[in-house]
Motif scaffolding. Sequence first.
Motif, mmCIF file in Angstrom:
data_model
loop_
_atom_site.group_PDB
_atom_site.id
_atom_site.type_symbol
_atom_site.label_atom_id
_atom_site.label_comp_id
_atom_site.label_asym_id
_atom_site.label_seq_id
_atom_site.Cartn_x
_atom_site.Cartn_y
_atom_site.Cartn_z
ATOM 1 N N LEU A 112 54.818 97.750 53.159
ATOM 2 C CA LEU A 112 54.469 96.417 52.892
ATOM 3 C C LEU A 112 55.867 95.546 52.950
ATOM 4 N N ARG A 113 57.066 96.345 53.342
ATOM 5 C CA ARG A 113 58.333 95.735 53.223
ATOM 6 C C ARG A 113 58.258 94.313 54.203
ATOM 7 N N GLY A 114 58.524 93.180 53.749
ATOM 8 C CA GLY A 114 58.743 92.049 54.473
ATOM 9 C C GLY A 114 57.325 91.554 55.028
ATOM 10 N N VAL A 115 56.206 91.964 54.430
ATOM 11 C CA VAL A 115 54.850 91.762 54.942
ATOM 12 C C VAL A 115 54.563 90.263 54.695
ATOM 13 N N ALA A 116 55.182 89.621 53.735
ATOM 14 C CA ALA A 116 55.014 88.135 53.544
ATOM 15 C C ALA A 116 55.839 87.218 54.444
ATOM 16 N N GLU A 117 56.617 87.993 55.327
ATOM 17 C CA GLU A 117 57.328 86.966 56.145
ATOM 18 C C GLU A 117 56.506 87.318 57.809
ATOM 19 N N ARG A 118 56.014 88.332 57.640
ATOM 20 C CA ARG A 118 55.154 88.629 58.940
ATOM 21 C C ARG A 118 53.678 87.776 58.865
ATOM 22 N N ARG A 119 53.078 87.852 57.815
ATOM 23 C CA ARG A 119 51.771 87.095 57.488
ATOM 24 C C ARG A 119 51.847 85.938 56.579
ATOM 25 N N SER A 120 50.860 85.074 56.987
ATOM 26 C CA SER A 120 50.685 84.041 56.183
ATOM 27 C C SER A 120 50.065 84.376 54.844
ATOM 28 N N GLN A 121 50.180 83.510 53.849
ATOM 29 C CA GLN A 121 49.637 83.847 52.555
ATOM 30 C C GLN A 121 47.964 83.886 52.741
ATOM 31 N N SER A 161 46.305 85.065 55.384
ATOM 32 C CA SER A 161 46.088 86.022 55.834
ATOM 33 C C SER A 161 46.057 87.207 54.856
ATOM 34 N N LEU A 162 47.100 87.408 53.994
ATOM 35 C CA LEU A 162 47.398 88.249 52.960
ATOM 36 C C LEU A 162 46.173 88.088 51.789
ATOM 37 N N ILE A 163 45.815 87.062 51.623
ATOM 38 C CA ILE A 163 44.685 86.870 50.683
ATOM 39 C C ILE A 163 43.185 87.386 51.379
ATOM 40 N N HIS A 164 43.043 87.021 52.521
ATOM 41 C CA HIS A 164 41.992 87.597 53.368
ATOM 42 C C HIS A 164 42.217 89.277 53.321
ATOM 43 N N GLN A 165 43.333 89.645 53.607
ATOM 44 C CA GLN A 165 43.400 91.001 53.802
ATOM 45 C C GLN A 165 42.970 92.062 52.566
ATOM 46 N N ILE A 166 43.551 91.147 51.378
ATOM 47 C CA ILE A 166 43.214 92.184 50.003
ATOM 48 C C ILE A 166 41.850 91.790 49.540
ATOM 49 N N THR A 167 41.133 90.802 49.963
ATOM 50 C CA THR A 167 39.789 90.431 49.360
ATOM 51 C C THR A 167 38.662 91.009 50.271
ATOM 52 N N GLY A 199 52.386 102.872 48.349
ATOM 53 C CA GLY A 199 53.788 103.763 47.506
ATOM 54 C C GLY A 199 53.927 102.980 46.579
ATOM 55 N N GLN A 200 54.948 103.437 45.632
ATOM 56 C CA GLN A 200 55.547 102.596 44.389
ATOM 57 C C GLN A 200 56.398 101.795 44.820
ATOM 58 N N GLN A 201 57.012 102.019 45.781
ATOM 59 C CA GLN A 201 58.125 100.909 46.370
ATOM 60 C C GLN A 201 57.422 100.292 47.414
ATOM 61 N N ALA A 202 56.349 99.997 47.638
ATOM 62 C CA ALA A 202 55.525 99.593 48.760
ATOM 63 C C ALA A 202 56.131 99.945 50.196
ATOM 64 N N ASN A 203 56.613 101.344 50.323
ATOM 65 C CA ASN A 203 57.206 101.500 51.501
ATOM 66 C C ASN A 203 56.389 102.412 52.287
ATOM 67 N N GLY A 204 55.033 102.518 51.911
ATOM 68 C CA GLY A 204 54.143 103.163 52.757
ATOM 69 C C GLY A 204 53.828 104.759 52.240
ATOM 70 N N SER A 254 53.039 86.784 44.840
ATOM 71 C CA SER A 254 54.541 86.374 44.610
ATOM 72 C C SER A 254 55.506 87.723 44.527
ATOM 73 N N TYR A 255 54.738 88.960 43.985
ATOM 74 C CA TYR A 255 55.290 90.187 44.266
ATOM 75 C C TYR A 255 55.469 90.548 45.532
ATOM 76 N N LEU A 256 54.440 90.371 46.432
ATOM 77 C CA LEU A 256 54.448 90.721 47.819
ATOM 78 C C LEU A 256 55.846 90.063 48.590
ATOM 79 N N LYS A 257 56.165 88.795 47.928
ATOM 80 C CA LYS A 257 57.194 88.048 48.541
ATOM 81 C C LYS A 257 58.520 88.536 48.576
ATOM 82 N N THR A 258 58.519 89.618 47.412
ATOM 83 C CA THR A 258 59.892 89.976 46.955
ATOM 84 C C THR A 258 60.170 91.148 47.621
ATOM 85 N N LEU A 259 59.174 91.708 48.425
ATOM 86 C CA LEU A 259 59.373 93.283 49.329
ATOM 87 C C LEU A 259 60.042 92.705 50.502
#
Length: 124
Positions: A80-89, A91-97, A69-74, A119-124
Amino acid sequence: MKEQILTPVFSPQKILVVALGLAIAIALVALLIYQIRMADPYVRSVLSLNGRIAQGNAIFQMNCSGCHGQQANGKVGPSLRGVAERRSQISLIHQITSGKTPPMPEFQVSPEEMADLLSYLKTL
Ligand code: HEC
């Protein structure tokens, strides 16, 4: 003839020692996995960079918004709201690659772009 039935004795101390041993073993394995992931040159270079949020947003809109979603709300993919608080950096890198959670594809992202995305994911 009398049958001898042996009842095993579980002392609480023994159970505690075994449980403690297991907990320590699990912690060590987790630490080892963390160290191995941190030693990855790609992860190290991503984490050494300062991501630019605006660039990260642009990359997100092009590659990820179709599913998240454009607002990352699914949408197809989860919010992906608050995803950077739930998951470590890491594990996020791993998820994406990794692409290990189909239908999410595997992305090949340069360290700079990955830092921007994080840095964008951290703003969500
Ligand atoms: C084809 C659709 C699709 C695309 C494109 C896509 N994703 Fe996903 N993504 C998914 C799905 C589906 C999941 C949930 C996978 C699962 O765990 O079952 C997911 C999960 C995630 C998660 C984990 C969410 C959580 O709650 O732990 C992150 C972070 C993520 N995606 C980031 C991204 C980023 C960043 C991009 C762009 C580079 C991207 N995704 C592109 C479909 C997609």
